[in-house]
Motif scaffolding. Structure first.
Motif, short mmCIF file in Angstrom:
data_model
loop_
_atom_site.label_atom_id
_atom_site.label_comp_id
_atom_site.label_asym_id
_atom_site.label_seq_id
_atom_site.Cartn_x
_atom_site.Cartn_y
_atom_site.Cartn_z
N GLY A 62 41.16 -36.44 69.51
CA GLY A 62 41.45 -36.59 70.93
C GLY A 62 41.95 -35.32 71.59
N GLY A 63 42.03 -34.22 70.89
CA GLY A 63 42.52 -32.99 71.49
C GLY A 63 41.54 -32.38 72.47
N GLY A 64 40.29 -32.69 72.34
CA GLY A 64 39.29 -32.14 73.23
C GLY A 64 39.29 -32.78 74.61
N ASN A 65 39.97 -33.89 74.78
CA ASN A 65 39.98 -34.60 76.05
C ASN A 65 41.11 -34.16 76.97
OD1 ASN A 65 37.72 -36.11 75.43
ND2 ASN A 65 38.91 -37.73 74.47
N ALA A 66 41.95 -33.24 76.53
CA ALA A 66 43.07 -32.80 77.36
C ALA A 66 42.56 -32.08 78.61
CB ALA A 66 43.99 -31.89 76.56
N GLY A 67 41.55 -31.27 78.48
CA GLY A 67 40.99 -30.56 79.63
C GLY A 67 40.38 -31.53 80.62
N LEU A 68 39.70 -32.54 80.12
CA LEU A 68 39.11 -33.55 80.97
C LEU A 68 40.19 -34.34 81.71
CD1 LEU A 68 36.53 -34.97 81.90
CD2 LEU A 68 36.78 -36.50 79.94
N ALA A 69 41.30 -34.60 81.07
CA ALA A 69 42.40 -35.32 81.72
C ALA A 69 42.97 -34.51 82.87
CB ALA A 69 43.48 -35.64 80.70
N PHE A 70 43.12 -33.20 82.71
CA PHE A 70 43.61 -32.36 83.79
C PHE A 70 42.63 -32.33 84.97
CE2 PHE A 70 46.42 -30.42 80.57
CZ PHE A 70 47.62 -30.57 81.26
N ILE A 71 41.35 -32.30 84.67
CA ILE A 71 40.34 -32.29 85.74
C ILE A 71 40.36 -33.60 86.51
CG2 ILE A 71 37.84 -32.26 86.18
CD1 ILE A 71 37.60 -30.26 83.84
N VAL A 72 40.40 -34.72 85.80
CA VAL A 72 40.43 -36.02 86.46
C VAL A 72 41.72 -36.18 87.25
CG1 VAL A 72 40.53 -38.52 86.04
CG2 VAL A 72 38.87 -37.12 84.81
N GLY A 73 42.84 -35.74 86.70
CA GLY A 73 44.11 -35.81 87.42
C GLY A 73 44.09 -34.97 88.68
N GLY A 74 43.52 -33.79 88.60
CA GLY A 74 43.42 -32.92 89.78
C GLY A 74 42.54 -33.54 90.85
N LEU A 75 41.44 -34.16 90.45
CA LEU A 75 40.56 -34.82 91.42
C LEU A 75 41.27 -35.99 92.08
CD1 LEU A 75 37.13 -34.78 89.54
CD2 LEU A 75 37.79 -33.46 91.55
N LEU A 76 42.07 -36.74 91.33
CA LEU A 76 42.83 -37.84 91.92
C LEU A 76 43.83 -37.34 92.95
CD1 LEU A 76 43.45 -40.18 88.87
CD2 LEU A 76 42.02 -40.61 90.85
N VAL A 77 44.48 -36.22 92.67
CA VAL A 77 45.43 -35.66 93.62
C VAL A 77 44.71 -35.21 94.89
CG1 VAL A 77 47.01 -33.73 94.02
CG2 VAL A 77 47.12 -35.00 91.88
N VAL A 78 43.57 -34.58 94.74
CA VAL A 78 42.80 -34.13 95.91
C VAL A 78 42.36 -35.32 96.75
CG1 VAL A 78 40.63 -33.03 96.61
CG2 VAL A 78 42.05 -31.97 94.87
N VAL A 79 41.88 -36.38 96.12
CA VAL A 79 41.44 -37.57 96.85
C VAL A 79 42.63 -38.22 97.56
CG1 VAL A 79 40.53 -39.92 96.56
CG2 VAL A 79 39.40 -37.99 95.45
N ALA A 80 43.80 -38.26 96.91
CA ALA A 80 44.98 -38.85 97.53
C ALA A 80 45.41 -38.05 98.75
CB ALA A 80 46.12 -38.92 96.51
N VAL A 81 45.36 -36.73 98.68
CA VAL A 81 45.74 -35.89 99.83
C VAL A 81 44.76 -36.08 100.98
CG1 VAL A 81 45.94 -33.49 100.60
CG2 VAL A 81 46.99 -34.20 98.45
N ILE A 82 43.48 -36.13 100.68
CA ILE A 82 42.48 -36.35 101.73
C ILE A 82 42.67 -37.72 102.37
CG2 ILE A 82 40.00 -36.69 102.14
CD1 ILE A 82 39.49 -34.49 100.07
N ALA A 83 42.93 -38.75 101.57
CA ALA A 83 43.14 -40.09 102.11
C ALA A 83 44.38 -40.11 102.99
CB ALA A 83 43.28 -41.10 100.97
N TRP A 84 45.42 -39.39 102.62
CA TRP A 84 46.64 -39.35 103.43
C TRP A 84 46.35 -38.72 104.79
CZ3 TRP A 84 50.09 -35.17 104.74
CH2 TRP A 84 51.27 -35.60 105.32
N PHE A 85 45.59 -37.63 104.81
CA PHE A 85 45.25 -36.99 106.08
C PHE A 85 44.36 -37.88 106.94
CE2 PHE A 85 46.67 -32.93 104.29
CZ PHE A 85 47.31 -32.41 105.39
#
Length: 73
Positions: A13-36
């Motif tokens: 499962g060590g290879g999925n850490a990068g994918l988790a950061f990417i998905v987390g970053g996308l969620l933050v971006v979508v949340a900020v856009i939805a807030w605006f």
């Protein structure tokens, strides 16, 4: 002889850490856009009072010429 037992010393499962950061970053971006979009981004535009006064000259139809008088035969 060779041992065919799987190597259990590696962690999985060590290879999925990068994918988790990417998905987390996308969620933050979508949340900020939805807030605006839905909350207006916290920006309160200044209220403008618009007062329009339209004065137009009175328009009348043009005067028609008088009808010709009937002639007696």
């Amino acid at each position: 002889m060779t041992d065919n037992a799987p190597n259990t010393s590696r962690s999985s499962g060590g290879g999925n850490a990068g994918l988790a950061f990417i998905v987390g970053g996308l969620l933050v971006v979508v949340a900020v856009i939805a807030w605006f979009v839905f909350a207006g981004g916290g920006l309160n535009p200044a209220k403008k009072e618009i007062d329009v006064d339209v004065n137009l000259p009175k328009v009348e139809a043009p005067k028609l010429p008088d009808a010709p008088s009937p002639q007696a035969n």
